[in-house]
Write a protein that holds these residues in place. Structure first.
Motif, short mmCIF file in Angstrom:
data_model
loop_
_atom_site.label_atom_id
_atom_site.label_comp_id
_atom_site.label_asym_id
_atom_site.label_seq_id
_atom_site.Cartn_x
_atom_site.Cartn_y
_atom_site.Cartn_z
N ASP A 1 34.99 35.77 9.26
CA ASP A 1 35.81 35.06 8.29
C ASP A 1 35.76 33.55 8.56
N HIS A 2 36.82 32.83 8.34
CA HIS A 2 36.82 31.37 8.38
C HIS A 2 36.70 30.80 9.80
N ILE A 3 36.24 29.56 9.91
CA ILE A 3 36.02 28.94 11.21
C ILE A 3 37.32 28.81 12.01
N GLY A 4 38.44 28.56 11.34
CA GLY A 4 39.73 28.48 12.04
C GLY A 4 40.10 29.81 12.66
N ASP A 5 39.77 30.91 11.99
CA ASP A 5 40.02 32.24 12.54
C ASP A 5 39.17 32.47 13.78
N LEU A 6 37.94 31.95 13.76
CA LEU A 6 37.10 32.07 14.94
C LEU A 6 37.67 31.24 16.09
N VAL A 7 38.19 30.06 15.79
CA VAL A 7 38.76 29.21 16.84
C VAL A 7 39.93 29.91 17.53
N VAL A 8 40.81 30.58 16.76
CA VAL A 8 41.93 31.28 17.41
C VAL A 8 41.46 32.50 18.19
N SER A 9 40.23 32.92 17.98
CA SER A 9 39.66 34.05 18.73
C SER A 9 38.91 33.59 19.97
N THR A 10 38.77 32.28 20.17
CA THR A 10 37.97 31.80 21.30
C THR A 10 38.49 32.25 22.66
N PRO A 11 39.81 32.42 22.88
CA PRO A 11 40.22 32.95 24.17
C PRO A 11 39.64 34.35 24.43
N ALA A 12 39.58 35.17 23.41
CA ALA A 12 38.99 36.51 23.55
C ALA A 12 37.49 36.41 23.81
N LEU A 13 36.81 35.53 23.11
CA LEU A 13 35.37 35.37 23.31
C LEU A 13 35.07 34.95 24.74
N ARG A 14 35.85 34.02 25.25
CA ARG A 14 35.70 33.56 26.63
C ARG A 14 35.93 34.73 27.60
N SER A 15 36.96 35.55 27.33
CA SER A 15 37.27 36.70 28.20
C SER A 15 36.13 37.70 28.24
N PHE A 16 35.53 37.98 27.09
CA PHE A 16 34.41 38.91 27.08
C PHE A 16 33.27 38.39 27.96
N ARG A 17 32.95 37.12 27.83
CA ARG A 17 31.85 36.55 28.62
C ARG A 17 32.18 36.60 30.12
N GLU A 18 33.42 36.24 30.48
CA GLU A 18 33.81 36.21 31.89
C GLU A 18 33.88 37.60 32.51
N ARG A 19 34.38 38.57 31.75
CA ARG A 19 34.63 39.89 32.32
C ARG A 19 33.49 40.89 32.15
N LEU A 20 32.50 40.51 31.36
CA LEU A 20 31.35 41.40 31.15
C LEU A 20 30.06 40.67 31.50
N PRO A 21 29.92 40.22 32.75
CA PRO A 21 28.71 39.46 33.11
C PRO A 21 27.43 40.29 32.97
N GLN A 22 27.56 41.61 33.02
CA GLN A 22 26.40 42.48 32.92
C GLN A 22 25.92 42.65 31.48
N ALA A 23 26.72 42.24 30.52
CA ALA A 23 26.41 42.52 29.12
C ALA A 23 25.66 41.38 28.43
N ARG A 24 24.76 41.76 27.57
CA ARG A 24 24.15 40.82 26.63
C ARG A 24 25.10 40.81 25.44
N ILE A 25 25.57 39.64 25.06
CA ILE A 25 26.58 39.53 24.00
C ILE A 25 26.00 38.82 22.79
N CYS A 26 26.16 39.46 21.65
CA CYS A 26 25.73 38.90 20.36
C CYS A 26 26.96 38.70 19.50
N HIS A 27 27.07 37.53 18.90
CA HIS A 27 28.18 37.24 18.00
C HIS A 27 27.67 37.27 16.56
N LEU A 28 28.40 37.98 15.72
CA LEU A 28 28.14 38.01 14.29
C LEU A 28 29.23 37.18 13.64
N VAL A 29 28.85 36.00 13.12
CA VAL A 29 29.82 35.04 12.59
C VAL A 29 29.36 34.52 11.24
N ALA A 30 30.30 33.89 10.53
CA ALA A 30 29.97 33.24 9.26
C ALA A 30 29.00 32.09 9.51
#
Length: 184
Positions: A18-47
């Motif tokens: 959805d909108h870029i502002g919605d993505l900004v409020v999700s950035t804490p979660a995005l950061r958490s996924f990267r920090e807590r899943l170092p073994q994972a290859r992460i792909c983001h599907l965004v607008a």
């Protein structure tokens, strides 16, 4: 919601189209996924408008947009998580063909809730009306996303939205400001 076996996830798709502002409020979660899943290859599907925000962040190994759905299937996600409670998001998670499809819905939206249950393997239901009826503060979307991610078993999310900038843009801003006050 049943916990997700995050230690088994090697390829994670995170969907927030959805909108870029919605993505900004999700950035804490995005950061958490990267920090807590170092073994994972992460792909983001965004607008498309949000692509630059994620590409310069370090949170994603790959970034795709809805016009690149062939790449969505090629990614072969073990798990796909939607950070917005929308039927369109659930549809994208299904298209990913990930064995684990994780999302949330609001209790007050029965059609979205039904689509969530029908399309996903892991569902979290929350409410906006319940806090109102109890005279409590309605949580901000950043809080809802953080609670959702915590409910998946990933752990607590520190709510500190970010808007990462590429180093070149930061350097340009510093040079342009030249010790002058800047209003954002």
């Amino acid at each position: 919601m049943k916990p997700v076996a995050w230690d088994q996830v090697r390829r994670l798709l995170i969907c927030r189209t959805d909108h870029i502002g919605d993505l900004v409020v999700s950035t804490p979660a995005l950061r958490s996924f990267r920090e807590r899943l170092p073994q994972a290859r992460i792909c983001h599907l965004v607008a498309p408008a949000s692509r630059g925000l994620v590409e310069g962040s370090g949170w994603a190994d790959d970034v795709i947009t809805p016009d690149q759905l062939d790449r969505l299937r090629d990614f072969r996600a073990d798990a796909a998580i939607g950070l917005s409670p929308r039927s369109a998001t659930y549809g994208l998670l299904v298209q990913s063909r990930a064995p684990l499809r994780i999302g949330y819905a609001y209790a007050e939206r029965p059609l979205s809730r039904l689509r969530c249950w029908w399309s996903l393997t892991h569902t979290w239901i929350t409410s906006l009306q319940k806090p109102l009826k109890l005279g409590l503060k309605v949580p901000h979307e950043a809080e809802v996303v953080a609670r959702f991610v915590e409910a998946t078993g990933l752990g607590p999310v520190e709510i500190r939205p970010e808007f990462p900038l590429e180093p070149e843009l930061v350097a340009w801003g510093r040079e342009a400001a030249q010790n002058r006050p800047v209003l954002h």
